[in-house]
Design an enzyme around this catalytic site. Structure first.
Site, PDB file in Angstrom:
ATOM      1  N   TYR A   1       0.864  -1.182   0.000  1.00 37.34           N
ATOM      2  CA  TYR A   1       0.000   0.000   0.000  1.00 37.34           C
ATOM      3  C   TYR A   1       0.906   1.240   0.000  1.00 37.34           C
ATOM      4  O   TYR A   1       0.869   2.085   0.885  1.00 37.34           O
ATOM      5  CB  TYR A   1      -0.965   0.007   1.191  1.00 37.34           C
ATOM      6  CG  TYR A   1      -2.249   0.724   0.839  1.00 37.34           C
ATOM      7  CD1 TYR A   1      -3.157   0.139  -0.048  1.00 37.34           C
ATOM      8  CD2 TYR A   1      -2.553   1.981   1.340  1.00 37.34           C
ATOM      9  CE1 TYR A   1      -4.329   0.800  -0.410  1.00 37.34           C
ATOM     10  CE2 TYR A   1      -3.714   2.649   0.982  1.00 37.34           C
ATOM     11  CZ  TYR A   1      -4.595   2.057   0.108  1.00 37.34           C
ATOM     12  OH  TYR A   1      -5.746   2.711  -0.257  1.00 37.34           O
TER      13      TYR A   1
ATOM     14  N   GLY B   1       6.353   8.098   0.801  1.00 36.72           N
ATOM     15  CA  GLY B   1       7.424   7.757   1.746  1.00 36.72           C
ATOM     16  C   GLY B   1       8.188   6.526   1.274  1.00 36.72           C
ATOM     17  O   GLY B   1       9.423   6.534   1.176  1.00 36.72           O
ATOM     18  N   HIS B   2       7.438   5.460   0.924  1.00 39.12           N
ATOM     19  CA  HIS B   2       8.093   4.242   0.419  1.00 39.12           C
ATOM     20  C   HIS B   2       8.863   4.550  -0.871  1.00 39.12           C
ATOM     21  O   HIS B   2       9.987   4.078  -1.069  1.00 39.12           O
ATOM     22  CB  HIS B   2       7.055   3.170   0.067  1.00 39.12           C
ATOM     23  CG  HIS B   2       6.240   2.675   1.221  1.00 39.12           C
ATOM     24  ND1 HIS B   2       4.904   2.926   1.338  1.00 39.12           N
ATOM     25  CD2 HIS B   2       6.583   1.931   2.297  1.00 39.12           C
ATOM     26  CE1 HIS B   2       4.429   2.354   2.429  1.00 39.12           C
ATOM     27  NE2 HIS B   2       5.440   1.747   3.046  1.00 39.12           N
TER      28      HIS B   2
ATOM     29  N   GLN C   1       3.908  -9.431  13.367  1.00 42.44           N
ATOM     30  CA  GLN C   1       4.148  -8.144  14.031  1.00 42.44           C
ATOM     31  C   GLN C   1       2.851  -7.446  14.431  1.00 42.44           C
ATOM     32  O   GLN C   1       2.873  -6.330  14.936  1.00 42.44           O
ATOM     33  CB  GLN C   1       5.036  -7.246  13.186  1.00 42.44           C
ATOM     34  CG  GLN C   1       4.438  -6.721  11.901  1.00 42.44           C
ATOM     35  CD  GLN C   1       5.476  -6.017  11.044  1.00 42.44           C
ATOM     36  OE1 GLN C   1       6.341  -6.648  10.439  1.00 42.44           O
ATOM     37  NE2 GLN C   1       5.410  -4.704  10.979  1.00 42.44           N
TER      38      GLN C   1
ATOM     39  N   GLY D   1      12.368   4.004   6.702  1.00 48.99           N
ATOM     40  CA  GLY D   1      11.894   5.369   6.899  1.00 48.99           C
ATOM     41  C   GLY D   1      12.109   5.827   8.341  1.00 48.99           C
ATOM     42  O   GLY D   1      11.911   5.048   9.278  1.00 48.99           O
TER      43      GLY D   1
ATOM     44  N   LYS E   1      10.190   7.617   9.884  1.00 47.06           N
ATOM     45  CA  LYS E   1       8.907   7.683  10.599  1.00 47.06           C
ATOM     46  C   LYS E   1       8.844   6.572  11.651  1.00 47.06           C
ATOM     47  O   LYS E   1       8.347   6.761  12.737  1.00 47.06           O
ATOM     48  CB  LYS E   1       7.718   7.576   9.655  1.00 47.06           C
ATOM     49  CG  LYS E   1       6.431   7.887  10.435  1.00 47.06           C
ATOM     50  CD  LYS E   1       5.271   8.148   9.551  1.00 47.06           C
ATOM     51  CE  LYS E   1       4.621   6.872   9.141  1.00 47.06           C
ATOM     52  NZ  LYS E   1       4.065   6.122  10.305  1.00 47.06           N
TER      53      LYS E   1
ATOM     54  N   GLN F   1      11.843   1.390  15.095  1.00 48.62           N
ATOM     55  CA  GLN F   1      12.041   0.183  14.282  1.00 48.62           C
ATOM     56  C   GLN F   1      13.436   0.201  13.631  1.00 48.62           C
ATOM     57  O   GLN F   1      14.155  -0.807  13.658  1.00 48.62           O
ATOM     58  CB  GLN F   1      10.960   0.103  13.204  1.00 48.62           C
ATOM     59  CG  GLN F   1      11.263  -0.939  12.117  1.00 48.62           C
ATOM     60  CD  GLN F   1      10.110  -1.118  11.149  1.00 48.62           C
ATOM     61  OE1 GLN F   1       9.170  -1.830  11.459  1.00 48.62           O
ATOM     62  NE2 GLN F   1      10.170  -0.507   9.983  1.00 48.62           N
TER      63      GLN F   1
ATOM     64  N   ARG G   1      -1.693   3.788   6.924  1.00 53.66           N
ATOM     65  CA  ARG G   1      -2.881   3.789   7.788  1.00 53.66           C
ATOM     66  C   ARG G   1      -3.690   5.084   7.699  1.00 53.66           C
ATOM     67  O   ARG G   1      -4.811   5.127   8.205  1.00 53.66           O
ATOM     68  CB  ARG G   1      -2.476   3.529   9.248  1.00 53.66           C
ATOM     69  CG  ARG G   1      -2.036   2.091   9.497  1.00 53.66           C
ATOM     70  CD  ARG G   1      -1.843   1.803  10.970  1.00 53.66           C
ATOM     71  NE  ARG G   1      -1.664   0.393  11.229  1.00 53.66           N
ATOM     72  CZ  ARG G   1      -0.485  -0.207  11.419  1.00 53.66           C
ATOM     73  NH1 ARG G   1       0.634   0.482  11.352  1.00 53.66           N
ATOM     74  NH2 ARG G   1      -0.426  -1.512  11.657  1.00 53.66           N
TER      75      ARG G   1
HETATM   76  O1  PAF Z   1       8.003  -0.929   8.279  1.00 56.52           O
HETATM   77  C1  PAF Z   1       7.407  -1.885   7.749  1.00 56.52           C
HETATM   78  O2  PAF Z   1       6.703  -1.743   6.746  1.00 56.52           O
HETATM   79  C2  PAF Z   1       7.534  -3.266   8.356  1.00 56.52           C
HETATM   80  O3  PAF Z   1       7.613  -3.205   9.737  1.00 56.52           O
HETATM   81  C3  PAF Z   1       8.707  -4.095   7.777  1.00 56.52           C
HETATM   82  C4  PAF Z   1      10.039  -3.445   8.073  1.00 56.52           C
HETATM   83  C5  PAF Z   1       8.532  -4.233   6.276  1.00 56.52           C
HETATM   84  C6  PAF Z   1       8.712  -5.494   8.395  1.00 56.52           C
HETATM   85  O4  PAF Z   1       7.532  -6.169   8.163  1.00 56.52           O
END
Ligand code: PAF
Length: 287
Positions: free
Chosen positions: A36, A40-41, A65, A151, A153, A157, A191
């Site tokens: 999606y 940013g991606h 997760q 990212g 954001k 993580q 989201r």
């Molecule tokens: O940031 C994300 O989209 C997810 O946490 C990742 C790093 C792809 C792991 O599922």
């Protein structure tokens, strides 16, 4: 312009491909995503394309997760649109593994990082990071990239993954790229699609409170408690908001700090629900 992207789902095939690329001495840039895709991606993909011979993007909505109460089943998906966007950018390959291949019935391993996963996101989503590090380790083992792109954001993580890479001796560079925002300041997120019109407006309180914190710091405030109290007041003034946390951490150690000091870098971090949608945002502060 490319109109198609080569998609690989089989783990054997991705291993064969990346082995061949390494034999050809091609550098591999990798952008792991849950699909999606938004600007940013795409900024991560562009960064990878600039710095590597070949760019591979993965799309995998990783079930481990998400806690049972979270939005795994409703997480937004649009594979055809994602493929088109990636092809338009000239992405070389899409890795799109199956859940059954990644987590077969006899799956029993995991990777988890200790201290840094206990605070902030880890406090509110206690099983989240174990799922992230496990899947990212699997993705890294499938793609064996030279460079990966995450990212800012999801700053915690990125810090958790950096720690895992260091501890587990992965020979992979983690690149953390800036947050991409909508014109009005809302940080881009898959989201955001869940927000109704009023909530979309209310969600601006996240970026506004980060701006407020920055202003207070620029005016000379150094005590984080005072800064966070003002942020909380602003966030709580919005009736759809439900704050999980605001915090200030040192960038490298990700340790929560009481005082802002000279010559250090910090993240000011927020996690907040707007209606039913949980959003996160942050600001990098270079003192
Ligand atoms: O940031 C994300 O989209 C997810 O946490 C990742 C790093 C792809 C792991 O599922």
């Amino acid at each position: 312009m490319h109109d198609k992207i080569e998609t690989i789902s089989s783990i054997d095939k991705i291993h064969l491909l990346t082995k061949k690329l390494r034999q050809e001495k091609k550098s591999i840039g990798f952008v792991p995503t849950m699909g999606y895709l938004h600007e940013g991606h795409l900024s991560l993909v562009s960064e990878s394309k600039k710095n590597n011979d070949v760019t591979i993007v993965s799309i995998f909505v990783n079930p481990t997760q998400f806690a049972p109460s979270e939005d795994l089943t409703t997480y937004p998906r649009d594979l055809e649109r994602d493929k088109k966007l990636l092809a338009e950018l000239g992405t070389d390959y899409l890795f799109f593994p199956n859940v059954e291949d990644f987590y077969p019935d006899d799956f029993q391993s995991h990777v988890s990082v200790n201290e840094i996963t206990k605070i902030l996101e880890g406090e509110f989503r206690p099983t989240h990071f174990k799922g992230v590090t496990t899947v990212v380790a699997m993705l890294f083992n499938c793609v064996m990239p030279d460079n990966t792109y995450f990212g800012q954001k999801d700053a915690q993580q990125a810090a958790v993954i950096k720690q895992m890479v260091k501890d587990m001796k992965f020979d992979i560079k983690i690149n953390v790229c800036p947050i991409i925002r909508e014109e009005d300041g809302l940080a881009m997120s898959s989201r955001n699609v869940f927000l109704d019109e009023k909530e979309r407006q209310d969600a601006l309180v996240l970026s506004k409170s980060l701006k407020l914190a920055e202003e207070l710091i620029n005016e000379g405030e150094r005590e984080t408690k005072k800064i966070l109290t003002e942020m909380e007041k602003l966030i709580n003034s919005v009736d759809t908001s439900q704050l999980d946390y605001v915090s200030i951490v040192e960038v490298e150690s990700f340790k929560i700090t009481d005082r802002i000091e000279k010559n250090k870098n910090y993240y000011i971090l927020i996690a907040c629900k707007i209606g039913k949608t949980r959003l996160i945002d942050n600001k990098l502060l270079k003192m």
